[in-house]
Design a protein around this motif. Structure first.
Motif, PDB file in Angstrom:
ATOM      1  N   UNK A   9      38.252  38.623  27.274  1.00 48.74           N
ATOM      2  CA  UNK A   9      38.628  39.615  26.278  1.00 48.74           C
ATOM      3  C   UNK A   9      40.103  39.945  26.399  1.00 48.74           C
ATOM      4  N   UNK A  10      40.789  39.905  25.277  1.00 45.88           N
ATOM      5  CA  UNK A  10      42.212  40.222  25.266  1.00 45.88           C
ATOM      6  C   UNK A  10      42.393  41.732  25.148  1.00 45.88           C
ATOM      7  N   UNK A  11      43.258  42.272  25.971  1.00 48.68           N
ATOM      8  CA  UNK A  11      43.619  43.685  25.910  1.00 48.68           C
ATOM      9  C   UNK A  11      45.133  43.752  25.778  1.00 48.68           C
ATOM     10  N   UNK A  12      45.666  44.925  25.565  1.00 47.33           N
ATOM     11  CA  UNK A  12      47.126  45.023  25.457  1.00 47.33           C
ATOM     12  C   UNK A  12      47.810  44.716  26.783  1.00 47.33           C
ATOM     13  N   UNK A  43      41.498  45.900  41.082  1.00 50.63           N
ATOM     14  CA  UNK A  43      40.942  45.696  39.750  1.00 50.63           C
ATOM     15  C   UNK A  43      41.453  44.364  39.210  1.00 50.63           C
ATOM     16  N   UNK A  44      40.838  43.888  38.128  1.00 57.15           N
ATOM     17  CA  UNK A  44      41.414  42.741  37.432  1.00 57.15           C
ATOM     18  C   UNK A  44      42.812  43.145  36.968  1.00 57.15           C
ATOM     19  N   UNK A  45      43.729  42.199  36.943  1.00 54.83           N
ATOM     20  CA  UNK A  45      45.130  42.476  36.634  1.00 54.83           C
ATOM     21  C   UNK A  45      45.363  43.380  35.432  1.00 54.83           C
ATOM     22  N   UNK A  46      44.799  43.071  34.266  1.00 54.83           N
ATOM     23  CA  UNK A  46      45.025  43.932  33.107  1.00 54.83           C
ATOM     24  C   UNK A  46      44.501  45.356  33.310  1.00 54.83           C
ATOM     25  N   UNK A  47      43.361  45.497  33.957  1.00 50.25           N
ATOM     26  CA  UNK A  47      42.812  46.828  34.213  1.00 50.25           C
ATOM     27  C   UNK A  47      43.708  47.583  35.191  1.00 50.25           C
ATOM     28  N   UNK A  48      44.253  46.868  36.160  1.00 56.05           N
ATOM     29  CA  UNK A  48      45.146  47.505  37.125  1.00 56.05           C
ATOM     30  C   UNK A  48      46.444  47.961  36.452  1.00 56.05           C
ATOM     31  N   UNK A  49      46.962  47.152  35.547  1.00 59.28           N
ATOM     32  CA  UNK A  49      48.178  47.562  34.822  1.00 59.28           C
ATOM     33  C   UNK A  49      47.898  48.796  33.970  1.00 59.28           C
ATOM     34  N   UNK A 108      31.606  45.220  40.062  1.00 64.82           N
ATOM     35  CA  UNK A 108      31.553  43.822  40.497  1.00 64.82           C
ATOM     36  C   UNK A 108      32.537  42.980  39.686  1.00 64.82           C
ATOM     37  N   UNK A 109      32.796  43.403  38.471  1.00 61.17           N
ATOM     38  CA  UNK A 109      33.744  42.696  37.600  1.00 61.17           C
ATOM     39  C   UNK A 109      35.197  43.103  37.860  1.00 61.17           C
ATOM     40  N   UNK A 110      35.411  44.109  38.693  1.00 57.50           N
ATOM     41  CA  UNK A 110      36.778  44.601  38.918  1.00 57.50           C
ATOM     42  C   UNK A 110      37.307  45.338  37.705  1.00 57.50           C
ATOM     43  N   UNK A 111      36.395  46.020  36.980  1.00 59.90           N
ATOM     44  CA  UNK A 111      36.775  46.709  35.745  1.00 59.90           C
ATOM     45  C   UNK A 111      36.347  48.175  35.740  1.00 59.90           C
ATOM     46  N   UNK A 112      36.071  48.746  36.922  1.00 67.35           N
ATOM     47  CA  UNK A 112      35.625  50.142  36.963  1.00 67.35           C
ATOM     48  C   UNK A 112      36.174  50.846  38.190  1.00 67.35           C
ATOM     49  N   UNK A 113      36.416  52.137  38.028  1.00 66.76           N
ATOM     50  CA  UNK A 113      36.824  53.009  39.134  1.00 66.76           C
ATOM     51  C   UNK A 113      35.982  54.278  39.091  1.00 66.76           C
ATOM     52  N   UNK A 114      35.845  54.904  40.244  1.00 69.67           N
ATOM     53  CA  UNK A 114      35.216  56.212  40.336  1.00 69.67           C
ATOM     54  C   UNK A 114      36.293  57.208  40.746  1.00 69.67           C
TER      55      UNK A 114
END
Length: 153
Positions: A9-12, A43-49, A108-114
């Motif tokens: 999935x493409x994100x900004x 996180x996955x790179x885009x999520x971390x950015x 597990x996907x590296x796309x969530x934080x608590x």
């Protein structure tokens, strides 16, 4: 099981990948950000950015003018291996379904934080607005601390 679609999935901030259920290894674009000497976010790179952009967004202006960023405190690091998520899900502390099935977890996907709930109410509200502005969602009923990037769950 997951309630979101698999794919790229493409994100900004770039492409994120979802391969769940079935992802037993870390996502290929998993990155680590050292907030402080003792706190890290994975996180996955885009999520971390997006996460880092949210930190800047919710840092008070007076600190930003000094070139400082106030970290968004989270519990854990965000990403959880399949094995760790499985141990939490099947473990004795999963009272009331606190932890998601590893085959449906965005950790597990590296796309969530608590988000750490020990922060004050106004700080948590500021963090929520900043994360949502950068593409995170708060979509897990009963978990006001759980934010996932781009996808719900």
């Amino acid at each position: 099981m997951s309630n979101y679609q698999n794919g790229d999935f493409n994100t900004k901030y770039g492409f994120v990948t979802v391969r769940n259920p079935g992802r037993k290894e870390a996502p290929p674009n998993l990155q680590t950000y050292a907030q402080t000497a003792s706190r890290h976010v994975q996180l996955q790179g885009p999520a971390l950015r997006a996460f880092k952009a949210a930190e800047i967004r919710c840092t008070p202006r007076r600190l930003r003018r000094k070139g400082k960023v106030r970290p968004i405190l989270i519990t854990g690091v965000g990403y959880r291996s399949y094995a760790l998520q499985a141990s939490l899900y099947y473990g004795p502390d999963n009272i009331g379904g606190r932890y998601a099935d590893p085959d449906g977890s965005l950790h597990v996907e590296g796309l969530a934080v608590d988000v750490d709930n020990s922060q004050g109410a106004s700080r948590r509200a500021s963090i929520r607005r900043a994360l949502e502005a950068e593409g995170f969602h708060y979509g897990v009923p009963g978990e006001p601390w759980h934010a996932s990037f781009r996808l719900s769950g």
